[in-house]
Scaffold this motif. Structure first.
Motif, PDB file in Angstrom:
ATOM      1  N   ARG A   1       6.606  -3.737   6.199  1.00 52.00           N
ATOM      2  CA  ARG A   1       6.358  -5.180   6.196  1.00 52.00           C
ATOM      3  C   ARG A   1       4.864  -5.490   6.307  1.00 52.00           C
ATOM      4  NH1 ARG A   1       9.531  -9.469  10.128  1.00 52.00           N
ATOM      5  NH2 ARG A   1       8.311 -11.297   9.596  1.00 52.00           N
ATOM      6  N   VAL A   2       4.150  -4.728   7.134  1.00 53.52           N
ATOM      7  CA  VAL A   2       2.720  -4.952   7.363  1.00 53.52           C
ATOM      8  C   VAL A   2       1.880  -4.326   6.250  1.00 53.52           C
ATOM      9  CG1 VAL A   2       0.813  -4.381   8.934  1.00 53.52           C
ATOM     10  CG2 VAL A   2       2.982  -5.205   9.853  1.00 53.52           C
ATOM     11  N   GLY A   3       2.354  -3.234   5.694  1.00 53.01           N
ATOM     12  CA  GLY A   3       1.624  -2.577   4.617  1.00 53.01           C
ATOM     13  C   GLY A   3       0.893  -1.321   5.029  1.00 53.01           C
ATOM     14  N   LYS A   4       0.829  -1.058   6.336  1.00 49.01           N
ATOM     15  CA  LYS A   4       0.216   0.184   6.822  1.00 49.01           C
ATOM     16  C   LYS A   4       0.530   0.373   8.297  1.00 49.01           C
ATOM     17  CE  LYS A   4      -4.408   0.237   7.460  1.00 49.01           C
ATOM     18  NZ  LYS A   4      -5.845   0.088   7.207  1.00 49.01           N
ATOM     19  N   ASP A   5       0.176   1.527   8.802  1.00 49.18           N
ATOM     20  CA  ASP A   5       0.386   1.854  10.217  1.00 49.18           C
ATOM     21  C   ASP A   5      -0.666   1.121  11.058  1.00 49.18           C
ATOM     22  OD1 ASP A   5       0.616   2.973  12.745  1.00 49.18           O
ATOM     23  OD2 ASP A   5       0.655   5.045  12.027  1.00 49.18           O
TER      24      ASP A   5
END
Length: 100
Positions: free
Chosen positions: A81-85
């Motif tokens: 959902r955020v696009g990265k860790d």
């Protein structure tokens, strides 16, 4: 970008290194000056991000309760959902101003 309380820079990093989640800028952990943060016992679990760690922000004798937060071990499903860790990235609230 900078996270500033008065004339103290608490965090600083290039905008490309930050992550914006729900309108808040999250700074990479290595960009945050941890001497200005004190872990808080305030509990919170976000339904989609997971368990939150709050921090109080201190400047001299002033301590602003729960003005920063992080997700040390977010739910893996939130990365999509955020696009990265964003593990351990730190966001700030209210008196701590995030500026370019």
């Amino acid at each position: 970008m900078k996270a500033v309380l008065g004339d103290i820079v608490i965090a600083e990093a290039a905008q490309d290194d930050l992550i914006k989640i729900e309108g808040n800028w999250y700074f990479p952990p290595q960009s945050v000056k941890s001497e200005y943060l004190v872990e808080s016992a305030t509990p919170y679990t976000c339904p989609w991000k997971g368990e939150c760690q709050y921090f109080s922000v201190k400047s001299g004798d002033t301590v602003l309760q729960d003005r920063a937060w992080s997700y040390p071990t977010p739910y893996p499903t939130s990365f999509e959902r955020v696009g990265k860790d964003y593990s351990s990235y730190v966001a700030f609230w209210k008196e701590v101003q995030v500026t370019e």
